[in-house]
Write a protein that holds these residues in place. Structure first.
Motif, PDB file in Angstrom:
ATOM      1  N   UNK A   1       0.839  -1.198   0.000  1.00 51.92           N
ATOM      2  CA  UNK A   1       0.000   0.000   0.000  1.00 51.92           C
ATOM      3  C   UNK A   1       0.879   1.255   0.000  1.00 51.92           C
ATOM      4  N   UNK A   2       0.483   2.233  -0.821  1.00 52.79           N
ATOM      5  CA  UNK A   2       1.221   3.483  -0.890  1.00 52.79           C
ATOM      6  C   UNK A   2       2.221   3.569  -2.041  1.00 52.79           C
ATOM      7  N   UNK A   3       2.554   2.427  -2.612  1.00 54.85           N
ATOM      8  CA  UNK A   3       3.496   2.432  -3.735  1.00 54.85           C
ATOM      9  C   UNK A   3       2.788   2.808  -5.032  1.00 54.85           C
ATOM     10  N   UNK A   4       3.595   3.166  -6.026  1.00 51.61           N
ATOM     11  CA  UNK A   4       3.077   3.473  -7.363  1.00 51.61           C
ATOM     12  C   UNK A   4       3.306   2.272  -8.271  1.00 51.61           C
ATOM     13  N   UNK A   5       2.501   2.159  -9.321  1.00 51.89           N
ATOM     14  CA  UNK A   5       2.670   1.043 -10.254  1.00 51.89           C
ATOM     15  C   UNK A   5       2.169   1.437 -11.630  1.00 51.89           C
TER      16      UNK A   5
END
Lengths: 111, 113
Positions: free
Chosen positions: A15-19
């Motif tokens: 959670x919180x990461x970019x993709x």
């Protein structure tokens, strides 16, 4: 048959990461859609892009249609557990042709 | 909200039985589709229709058959169900022109025992 290859096939991030997920084809499409499917349900449309180079934003989701209208990408910023699902791109060649779905990206966001 | 409906939602049936999966839409769409999907996997097109009395086989070979006698109705029939037919079946419809978004039913989860 027009093929739409999606990558990656599976993606699991915190959670919180970019993709970013990708949808690529050797064929030109008049329009391209992105859908999200949750378990036990049918896919639901997120966005349609029509013009080459077009960028559309839907809250934390950014969709881009390639200049040549053969590829597309979906970028999610600050992923949340609610983003978990199967993401499908689909190309519409227009006219009387059938809608072609991609191979899918199964996204899991870990809390 | 999409006006496309599939029945039944779940079906458990014995080998050799004949079954019909129902799909109806009230949006007046000419194009309708049947997809087969294993859990979490890609959609495989098995049948599609451009309009009344028009049906075509999809990319994935299927022993099922379809009919399109009315614009709003696109049933799928399996004459003799087998365990290999166990899967989720999704019906969809779409309009014409550049705006070809597909609207999906909730699906029928078929289990053949």
């Amino acid at each position: 048959t027009q093929l739409l290859e999606q990558s990656p096939q599976f993606l699991s991030i915190q959670e919180g990461e970019n993709l970013t997920v990708y949808c690529n084809s050797s064929s030109v499409f008049s329009s391209l859609q992105w859908y999200r499917q949750e378990p036990g349900e049918g896919p639901v449309l997120l966005v349609t892009v029509v013009t080459g180079g077009e960028v559309k934003k839907l809250k934390r989701l950014t969709f881009q249609f390639g200049d040549a209208r053969k590829d597309s990408s979906l970028h999610i910023t600050a992923a949340q557990p609610g983003d978990t699902g199967l993401y499908l791109c689909a190309g519409g060649p227009g006219g009387n042709e059938k809608l072609t779905f991609g191979t899918g990206t199964r996204l899991t966001i870990i809390p | 909200e999409a006006d496309i409906y599939q029945t039944p939602r779940y079906l458990v049936i014995g080998t050799g039985k004949k079954i019909t999966l129902e799909c109806s839409q009230t949006m007046g769409h000419d194009k309708m589709y049947w997809y087969q999907q294993d859990p979490g996997m890609e959609l495989h097109l098995i049948h599609y229709s451009y309009g009344v009395n028009s049906t075509e086989k999809g990319d994935l070979s299927s022993e099922s058959t379809v009919s399109r006698i009315r614009t709003e109705h696109f049933p799928l029939t399996l004459e003799s169900a087998r365990p290999s037919h166990t899967s989720q079946y999704l019906c969809a419809s779409s309009g014409g022109g550049l705006d070809t978004e597909a609207f999906f039913g909730q699906g029928t989860r078929l289990t053949v025992v």
